[in-house]
Write a protein that holds these residues in place. Sequence first.
Motif, mmCIF file in Angstrom:
data_model
loop_
_atom_site.group_PDB
_atom_site.id
_atom_site.type_symbol
_atom_site.label_atom_id
_atom_site.label_comp_id
_atom_site.label_asym_id
_atom_site.label_seq_id
_atom_site.Cartn_x
_atom_site.Cartn_y
_atom_site.Cartn_z
ATOM 1 N N ILE A 143 3.752 7.489 -8.921
ATOM 2 C CA ILE A 143 3.211 7.502 -7.562
ATOM 3 C C ILE A 143 3.521 6.189 -6.859
ATOM 4 O O ILE A 143 3.220 5.110 -7.368
ATOM 5 C CB ILE A 143 1.686 7.723 -7.563
ATOM 6 N N SER A 144 4.095 6.294 -5.680
ATOM 7 C CA SER A 144 4.241 5.140 -4.790
ATOM 8 C C SER A 144 2.972 5.052 -3.954
ATOM 9 O O SER A 144 2.685 5.936 -3.150
ATOM 10 C CB SER A 144 5.467 5.328 -3.889
ATOM 11 N N ASN A 145 2.219 3.982 -4.143
ATOM 12 C CA ASN A 145 0.884 3.883 -3.549
ATOM 13 C C ASN A 145 0.916 3.075 -2.261
ATOM 14 O O ASN A 145 0.530 1.907 -2.210
ATOM 15 C CB ASN A 145 -0.086 3.253 -4.549
ATOM 16 N N ARG A 146 1.346 3.732 -1.207
ATOM 17 C CA ARG A 146 1.430 3.084 0.099
ATOM 18 C C ARG A 146 0.137 3.326 0.873
ATOM 19 O O ARG A 146 -0.379 4.448 0.920
ATOM 20 C CB ARG A 146 2.611 3.639 0.877
ATOM 21 N N THR A 147 -0.394 2.272 1.481
ATOM 22 C CA THR A 147 -1.586 2.375 2.318
ATOM 23 C C THR A 147 -1.388 1.503 3.560
ATOM 24 O O THR A 147 -0.332 0.899 3.743
ATOM 25 C CB THR A 147 -2.849 1.909 1.573
ATOM 26 N N LEU A 148 -2.417 1.411 4.365
ATOM 27 C CA LEU A 148 -2.371 0.540 5.531
ATOM 28 C C LEU A 148 -2.721 -0.901 5.196
ATOM 29 O O LEU A 148 -2.613 -1.774 6.048
ATOM 30 C CB LEU A 148 -3.341 1.045 6.614
ATOM 31 N N ARG A 149 -3.149 -1.140 3.959
ATOM 32 C CA ARG A 149 -3.549 -2.499 3.609
ATOM 33 C C ARG A 149 -3.055 -2.855 2.224
ATOM 34 O O ARG A 149 -1.980 -3.432 2.070
ATOM 35 C CB ARG A 149 -5.078 -2.634 3.708
ATOM 36 N N GLY A 150 -3.810 -2.552 1.193
ATOM 37 C CA GLY A 150 -3.457 -2.962 -0.160
ATOM 38 C C GLY A 150 -3.452 -1.796 -1.119
ATOM 39 O O GLY A 150 -3.719 -0.647 -0.747
ATOM 40 N N ARG A 151 -3.176 -2.108 -2.379
ATOM 41 C CA ARG A 151 -3.132 -1.066 -3.407
ATOM 42 C C ARG A 151 -4.411 -1.094 -4.238
ATOM 43 O O ARG A 151 -4.385 -1.076 -5.457
ATOM 44 C CB ARG A 151 -1.891 -1.251 -4.281
ATOM 45 N N ASN A 152 -5.545 -1.157 -3.559
ATOM 46 C CA ASN A 152 -6.830 -1.103 -4.241
ATOM 47 C C ASN A 152 -7.313 0.340 -4.316
ATOM 48 O O ASN A 152 -6.788 1.224 -3.624
ATOM 49 C CB ASN A 152 -7.851 -1.982 -3.519
ATOM 50 N N SER A 153 -8.327 0.563 -5.132
ATOM 51 C CA SER A 153 -8.800 1.927 -5.394
ATOM 52 C C SER A 153 -9.269 2.638 -4.135
ATOM 53 O O SER A 153 -9.040 3.844 -3.961
ATOM 54 C CB SER A 153 -9.946 1.893 -6.413
ATOM 55 N N MET A 154 -9.932 1.902 -3.242
ATOM 56 C CA MET A 154 -10.503 2.539 -2.060
ATOM 57 C C MET A 154 -9.432 2.963 -1.064
ATOM 58 O O MET A 154 -9.448 4.103 -0.569
ATOM 59 C CB MET A 154 -11.523 1.600 -1.410
ATOM 60 N N ASP A 155 -8.499 2.067 -0.743
ATOM 61 C CA ASP A 155 -7.453 2.401 0.226
ATOM 62 C C ASP A 155 -6.547 3.512 -0.279
ATOM 63 O O ASP A 155 -6.173 4.418 0.473
ATOM 64 C CB ASP A 155 -6.611 1.160 0.536
#
Length: 749
Positions: A83-95
Amino acid sequence: MLDKLNNYIREKVNLSIKSKFISVFISLVVILLATPALTAANDSTGNGKVYMIVVDKLSIYDINADHTPTMYQLTKEGAVGLISNRTLRGRNSMDTSLSIGAGNIGRVFDNGIMGFNQEEIVPDRGQRAGSLYQNLTGINPGNSAVLLVNLPEISTRIKKEHVTTLPGAMGEVLGNNGFTVCVLGNGDTDSTYSRASVVIGMDAKGKIPLGDVGQRTIINTDASYLSRESHYSYLREQVDLNHNAADIVIVELSDLARLEMADTAFENIMNKEKITRLAHIDQFIRDIKQSMNPKVDLLMIVTPSPAKTEITAKNTFTPLLFYGKGVENGSLTSGATRRDYIVANSDIAPSVLAFFSLADDTGTMIGRNITSIPKNNNETLQQAQELSGRTSMVNRLRVPLVKGYVFFQIIIILLALAAIFWLSEWRKILEPAMVSLVTVPLVYLGLGYFRLSADWQYMIIAIILVVAMTWAVMRIAGENAVRAFFIMAIVTVLAVNLDLLTGSTLIQSSVLGYDPMAGARYYGVGNEFMGILLGSSIAAAAIAYQRYPKRRLLLIIAIIFMLQCYLIASPSWGANSDGMVTAPIAFLVTLFLLGDFKLGWRLIGVTIGVTLLATIGFTYYDMLRVPELQTHLGRAANQIAAGGLSEGLTIVARKLTMNLKLIRYTIWSWVFIVILLVMSLLVYRPVGAMMKLRQEKPYIVKGFGGIIAAALVGLVINDSGIVAASTTSIYLVVIIILLMLHQQRKDSN
């Protein structure tokens, strides 16, 4: 109703045994026809169920036959992906969890994820979750088991992020179509509440029909330095209890995340504890696997965010396992990534919907359905681990090699400038050094082909190859640096073109390529190599036309430029939407200048018209392709077609924001600024030098205009325009300095 129907039948038909059978048959048909929706929604045998086991901080290297035999077996019977874990901020569990549930990039804000059972008291608020939720949202929680209390905070603030993300989009579509979600478990510790899976399963109103994310899902323990752990037996009971009512069951098992937040123990104790936790998780998955029906059900093992140790190694891929209905033994992929073994976290929600034969009717998801690719071998886990290792290696090398290249460029360019003005004795030494600046991209293109055991070995090999190739091309060119530059430009164009035609395997593993872990691009030609391809193509064409200024050559150059445009823009090859605009403009400007055409309004109109037609043609073609084959261009165009002007403005705003951010923070800005300053100086100093170049090398100087057009258009159009502009400009400043050094050496002899 049925009684009246039966009475009617009895009045019209003789009450014989045969008539009774007919009456019963008709009654059953009426019942079945009267309740099709109920049958479709609740027939678990026909539709099957999705079991999503969320194991945060699991690494692809944690899966093996000794410590996780069930997950290891799933890689043999099901399919494995990264999985590529792209978010608007970081690669933490919540985002990452919010992005999974939304099927789009997202993030949480100040209060994180305030997910609670409806009857729980919210810490520091003194209210039941149901009451606080209703007070904040104005929405009646009804019989929902779990609520996201701070939904207004997340929903309102995420609208300001220039994205179309709808938190809870997956749960919204499922709920609107009569499918029920159940969420179980949490990641709470003694000091923090962690309910990340709430935002995976909730609907757009922040509600989850079934589940338990409260204190009963964890237990205190004295047998471990973890004070709390998942209550596996209780969670297993709850899965069974909700089996008939739920269509998708999401279970959060967060002991690995708790280990990261626990007190530091000796390394042997930590390793032993991790093995124990992995065994508990694996046993739970084994129980679910044994109880499910793989012919109709789907089991998904999802890891939202990477472990700290993997982040340190710049390996942010997390494992994804599929097993059950429609899954063939092999690797996972999706239309969003078009890469074997790689999927995006935003692909998970559309895949759940696809399992239930649903589509995203919210129009907000950017992900695509995940599918499995059969493999003839039994080494899928090993191949996924190797891909993860190679990609993280490229990420680790990217900083030292790219920064080293940037600093090397700046130093050599400034030294060459000093040689032009003062240090004439350095001119002969600096000419091959300038040629080496255009040798580096070619070396970096092929560097990933090597399989070495340590990062430092790649750095040594890169230096050796740059020196060796520069020496070789200078010898071939008869120590003529301009000729050597021309040879390197031609070889670079051929190499990049060949790689694009054969699947971009070298670009994908190059430090000047893109980062699939970050999720910005997964295929085609990235902005770095797009700039390199434009700069080297125009420079080579200008030098060739200077040597042989015939119209037939200009026609050949035009044909080559057309092929370059096609390769850059084609969804099947380069798939670079910004290059689709930049390349035609830059190449047409170059052709007009080389051909001595008068650049009037008619030619400007032709340039704009050709570019627009090419852009519209490629975009329309991509839009019409099946979703699994569409590039990000086709998906964006379809989003604009569905969402209208506001959707287009959102995309433009996001691109501008990204470009401005990169201008501020990327190291490529340094190169661009230095090149800009050097170019500004060389136009006026040495006095008459540029004028003399115009007289002696008119077509090469005209080629400068094409490169400048490529850099400026790329800077404005591209969402990482500063990168494309910088790599394009390298071929401008190098050839100018080489020509001036060559001219001064010739004048001094």
